[in-house]
Write an enzyme that holds these catalytic residues in place. Structure first.
Site, PDB file in Angstrom:
ATOM      1  N   HIS A  16       0.818  -0.830  -0.031  1.00  0.00           N
ATOM      2  CA  HIS A  16      -0.079  -0.211  -0.073  1.00  0.00           C
ATOM      3  C   HIS A  16       0.888   1.790  -0.067  1.00  0.00           C
ATOM      4  O   HIS A  16       0.920   2.128  -0.945  1.00  0.00           O
ATOM      5  CB  HIS A  16      -0.876  -0.010   1.422  1.00  0.00           C
ATOM      6  CG  HIS A  16      -1.596  -1.265   1.572  1.00  0.00           C
ATOM      7  ND1 HIS A  16      -3.539  -1.057   1.435  1.00  0.00           N
ATOM      8  CD2 HIS A  16      -1.726  -2.361   0.809  1.00  0.00           C
ATOM      9  CE1 HIS A  16      -3.822  -2.560   1.278  1.00  0.00           C
ATOM     10  NE2 HIS A  16      -3.015  -2.860   2.004  1.00  0.00           N
ATOM     11  N   GLN A 339      12.815  -3.975  -6.381  1.00  0.00           N
ATOM     12  CA  GLN A 339      12.056  -4.623  -7.335  1.00  0.00           C
ATOM     13  C   GLN A 339      11.779  -3.898  -8.720  1.00  0.00           C
ATOM     14  O   GLN A 339      12.355  -3.922  -9.819  1.00  0.00           O
ATOM     15  CB  GLN A 339      11.028  -4.762  -7.292  1.00  0.00           C
ATOM     16  CG  GLN A 339      10.362  -6.669  -7.875  1.00  0.00           C
ATOM     17  CD  GLN A 339       9.050  -7.093  -6.818  1.00  0.00           C
ATOM     18  OE1 GLN A 339       9.466  -8.142  -5.885  1.00  0.00           O
ATOM     19  NE2 GLN A 339       7.959  -6.518  -7.167  1.00  0.00           N
ATOM     20  N   HIS A 354       4.430 -14.225  -6.500  1.00  0.00           N
ATOM     21  CA  HIS A 354       3.167 -14.207  -6.021  1.00  0.00           C
ATOM     22  C   HIS A 354       2.030 -13.362  -6.233  1.00  0.00           C
ATOM     23  O   HIS A 354       1.029 -13.728  -6.427  1.00  0.00           O
ATOM     24  CB  HIS A 354       3.356 -13.800  -4.434  1.00  0.00           C
ATOM     25  CG  HIS A 354       3.170 -12.219  -3.985  1.00  0.00           C
ATOM     26  ND1 HIS A 354       4.318 -11.824  -4.742  1.00  0.00           N
ATOM     27  CD2 HIS A 354       2.393 -11.401  -2.993  1.00  0.00           C
ATOM     28  CE1 HIS A 354       3.854 -10.335  -4.051  1.00  0.00           C
ATOM     29  NE2 HIS A 354       2.598 -10.553  -3.604  1.00  0.00           N
ATOM     30  N   TRP A 357      -0.479  -7.093  -6.837  1.00  0.00           N
ATOM     31  CA  TRP A 357      -0.822  -6.213  -7.803  1.00  0.00           C
ATOM     32  C   TRP A 357       0.357  -4.787  -8.532  1.00  0.00           C
ATOM     33  O   TRP A 357       0.590  -5.258  -9.300  1.00  0.00           O
ATOM     34  CB  TRP A 357      -1.981  -5.149  -7.232  1.00  0.00           C
ATOM     35  CG  TRP A 357      -2.918  -4.871  -8.150  1.00  0.00           C
ATOM     36  CD1 TRP A 357      -2.761  -3.251  -8.306  1.00  0.00           C
ATOM     37  CD2 TRP A 357      -2.738  -5.622  -9.795  1.00  0.00           C
ATOM     38  NE1 TRP A 357      -3.551  -2.932  -9.823  1.00  0.00           N
ATOM     39  CE2 TRP A 357      -3.418  -4.409 -10.090  1.00  0.00           C
ATOM     40  CE3 TRP A 357      -2.771  -6.137 -10.502  1.00  0.00           C
ATOM     41  CZ2 TRP A 357      -4.012  -3.516 -11.959  1.00  0.00           C
ATOM     42  CZ3 TRP A 357      -2.981  -6.866 -12.192  1.00  0.00           C
ATOM     43  CH2 TRP A 357      -3.320  -4.992 -12.554  1.00  0.00           C
ATOM     44  N   ASN A 358       1.512  -4.461  -7.152  1.00  0.00           N
ATOM     45  CA  ASN A 358       2.520  -3.790  -7.258  1.00  0.00           C
ATOM     46  C   ASN A 358       2.851  -4.250  -8.379  1.00  0.00           C
ATOM     47  O   ASN A 358       4.007  -4.055  -8.870  1.00  0.00           O
ATOM     48  CB  ASN A 358       2.818  -3.375  -6.140  1.00  0.00           C
ATOM     49  CG  ASN A 358       2.197  -2.521  -5.097  1.00  0.00           C
ATOM     50  OD1 ASN A 358       1.707  -1.719  -5.567  1.00  0.00           O
ATOM     51  ND2 ASN A 358       1.159  -3.156  -4.207  1.00  0.00           N
ATOM     52  N   ASP A 378      -5.620 -11.006  -3.381  1.00  0.00           N
ATOM     53  CA  ASP A 378      -6.629 -11.252  -5.177  1.00  0.00           C
ATOM     54  C   ASP A 378      -5.478 -11.609  -6.099  1.00  0.00           C
ATOM     55  O   ASP A 378      -5.615 -11.491  -7.235  1.00  0.00           O
ATOM     56  CB  ASP A 378      -5.684  -9.085  -5.248  1.00  0.00           C
ATOM     57  CG  ASP A 378      -4.890  -8.596  -5.090  1.00  0.00           C
ATOM     58  OD1 ASP A 378      -4.402  -9.491  -4.366  1.00  0.00           O
ATOM     59  OD2 ASP A 378      -4.240  -7.985  -5.638  1.00  0.00           O
TER      60      ASP A 378
HETATM   61  N1  UDP Z   1       9.514  -5.214  -3.093  1.00  0.00           N
HETATM   62  C1  UDP Z   1      10.947  -4.430  -3.649  1.00  0.00           C
HETATM   63  N2  UDP Z   1      12.024  -5.272  -3.341  1.00  0.00           N
HETATM   64  C2  UDP Z   1      11.375  -6.643  -2.796  1.00  0.00           C
HETATM   65  C3  UDP Z   1       9.867  -7.538  -3.054  1.00  0.00           C
HETATM   66  C4  UDP Z   1       8.719  -6.468  -2.802  1.00  0.00           C
HETATM   67  O1  UDP Z   1      11.100  -3.650  -3.458  1.00  0.00           O
HETATM   68  O2  UDP Z   1      12.281  -7.462  -2.187  1.00  0.00           O
HETATM   69  C5  UDP Z   1       8.397  -4.327  -3.104  1.00  0.00           C
HETATM   70  C6  UDP Z   1       7.967  -4.955  -4.887  1.00  0.00           C
HETATM   71  O3  UDP Z   1       8.507  -4.066  -5.753  1.00  0.00           O
HETATM   72  C7  UDP Z   1       5.902  -4.077  -4.374  1.00  0.00           C
HETATM   73  C8  UDP Z   1       5.971  -4.485  -3.008  1.00  0.00           C
HETATM   74  O4  UDP Z   1       7.365  -4.738  -2.485  1.00  0.00           O
HETATM   75  O5  UDP Z   1       5.582  -2.821  -5.357  1.00  0.00           O
HETATM   76  C9  UDP Z   1       5.075  -5.384  -2.996  1.00  0.00           C
HETATM   77  O6  UDP Z   1       3.936  -5.793  -3.396  1.00  0.00           O
HETATM   78  P1  UDP Z   1       2.951  -6.583  -4.018  1.00  0.00           P
HETATM   79  O7  UDP Z   1       1.556  -6.059  -4.243  1.00  0.00           O
HETATM   80  O8  UDP Z   1       3.668  -6.799  -4.995  1.00  0.00           O
HETATM   81  O9  UDP Z   1       2.773  -7.864  -2.554  1.00  0.00           O
HETATM   82  P2  UDP Z   1       2.701  -7.691  -1.268  1.00  0.00           P
HETATM   83  O10 UDP Z   1       3.683  -7.366  -0.289  1.00  0.00           O
HETATM   84  O11 UDP Z   1       1.651  -7.156  -0.530  1.00  0.00           O
HETATM   85  O12 UDP Z   1       2.311  -9.178  -1.241  1.00  0.00           O
END
Ligand code: UDP
Length: 463
Positions: A16, A339, A354, A357-358, A378
């Protein structure tokens, strides 16, 4: 005329905070000021990040866990506390600002925080939901509570019958948000989404800003006529998207500490050769699942970069991965990385995700095809869109125990990175969405125009 000043209230999780910070930067770009507020605990972790710009300030509210949260084991309890303490302390924050002569032109709040709209209303401030999942998922929840709940629930008994909802692709039981599955264990989830709609539909002209773009979900954005969905995404740092601000190279609010040497390591690898694996900021693979992954990676024999977050607890012998030496010869395991930077690196050819959404949007923006391995929330629906609608990746099939075996994993990897026609098609589609995403956010693009129009309206209404 003074710039409009928005309060942006963000759920304290990485998925978020990232789009929200990027949204704040977009608001600044179109001439608004923003106060970004998240829970005290998350704000502490973000403190080392560079995210200060003119017109952007930071504030916080309490989620009841100001000194830290060991794990998300009791999510139901956490969500109760967040609602109770969050409502009180957000209200205090708004009152304090009013007392100091700062009246917010509007409150934005991210998914899972419907109480923030109620707090805004109690202060006479208009509020707008910033939906940080696809429009398809928003519509699905709407349908679940408005006329299609029985139909959706009844398919739990017959998982091979598709659920056909207006404007959405046919969804099987395994494609719907996990909170709507019969097995859902999270008591907080459905009442919370229902409350989102109750709050929204009390408004005369409900509008939702969504982290998506018109060309990505043309039907889902327009499917429900009870509210207007405005695509303002993808919310990704400018340097990796439209390049309008080359200095914008990170979201600026990491909650985890990153390692540093992986970019140099990527530099040494051939184009599109590296498999990047990450499961976001919440999900954790079980030990047997990690072991299957290890075998798949060793058998695939390709370089890889794998994010395994540190648990904060001391590693026990039984937690250690097998074949550590062999793995280290082939690839790198890091606790966290940037990432978007990794996905933008030319050596990365495949993303095992996984399907948060990001991560999904980031794979599209960077034109990287994916192997999707959804876990909850989601992610099943996002995986369906990726594999069957946009066709930029392939979805894994777990066995009866829910484990994705190494052979299955390896076949999926080969499909995406191999020379076959399917892999070619995924790479072509990924490139297509890369271009469409850039079109949407550039000046005059659909997302850019929509956000400018929204802010101008607020400016005129408050001026
Ligand atoms: N992310 C990152 N480095 C990592 C893993 C994840 O910067 O080693 C960031 C990724 O770019 C994304 C966020 O963390 O912007 C993860 O959001 P996402 O909606 O994909 O998954 P959630 O963490 O909510 O399950």
């Amino acid at each position: 005329m003074a710039p409009p000043h928005f309060l942006l209230v963000t759920f304290p999780a990485q998925g978020h905070i990232n789009p929200s910070l990027q949204f704040a930067k977009r608001l600044l770009r179109v001439g608004a000021h923003v106060t970004f507020a998240t829970a005290i605990r998350a704000r502490h972790c973000m403190a080392e990040s560079k995210s200060s710009s003119a017109g952007l300030s930071f504030a916080s509210f309490s989620d009841g866990y100001d000194d830290g949260l060991d794990n998300w084991d009791d999510v139901d309890l956490y969500m109760d506390e967040l609602d109770r303490r969050g409502s009180q302390t957000l209200s205090d924050l708004i009152a304090l600002n009013h007392g100091n002569g700062r009246r917010f032109s509007g409150v934005f709040y991210t998914t899972l925080l419907p109480w923030a709209a109620e707090v805004a209303r109690s202060h006479g401030i208009p509020s707008t939901l910033v939906w940080i999942q696809p429009a398809t998922v928003l519509d699905f929840y709407y349908y679940y509570f408005h006329g299609y709940g029985d139909l959706i629930r009844s398919t739990g008994d017959n998982p091979s019958v598709p659920i056909q909802l207006p404007g959405l692709p046919p969804l099987m039981a395994g494609d719907i948000p996990s909170f709507c599955n019969a097995k859902n264990e999270y008591n907080f989830s459905l009442p919370l989404f229902q409350r989102h709609f109750e709050v929204l539909l009390e408004e005369a002209n409900p509008r939702i800003l969504a982290n998506t773009f018109d060309a990505l979900e043309p039907d889902a954005i327009r499917a429900v006529d009870k509210f207007e969905v405005i695509g303002i995404g993808p919310l990704i740092p400018s340097a990796f998207l439209d390049g309008q601000d080359p200095s914008d190279t990170s979201f600026g609010g990491d909650l985890f500490k990153s390692s540093s040497s992986y970019m140099q390591w990527l530099d040494t690898k051939p184009k599109a050769s590296v498999i990047y694996l990450s499961f976001g900021s919440i999900s954790v693979l079980s030990k047997p699942q990690k072991e299957e992954m290890v075998r798949a990676l060793l058998e695939a024999g390709r370089p890889f970069l794998w994010v395994i977050r540190e648990s904060g607890k001391e590693e026990r012998d039984e937690d250690r991965l097998s074949f550590k030496e062999e793995l280290e010869k082939l690839g790198m395991i890091v606790p966290w990385c940037s990432q978007v930077e990794v996905l933008s690196h030319p050596s990365v050819g495949c993303f095992v995700t996984h399907c948060g959404w990001n991560s999904t949007l980031e794979s599209l923006v960077c034109g990287v095809p994916v192997v999707v391995f959804p876990q909850w929330s989601d992610q099943q629906t996002n995986a369906k869109l990726v594999a069957d609608v946009w066709r930029t990746g392939v979805k894994v099939t777990p066995n009866e125990q829910g484990l994705v075996e190494s052979g299955q994993m390896r076949r999926c990897l080969e499909l995406v990175v191999g020379d076959g026609e399917e892999g070619e098609e995924m790479r072509r589609n990924a490139q297509k969405f890369r271009e469409l995403a850039r079109e949407a956010v550039k000046e005059g693009g659909s997302s850019d125009k929509s956000l400018r129009a929204f802010v101008n309206e607020v400016r005129e209404a408050s001026g």
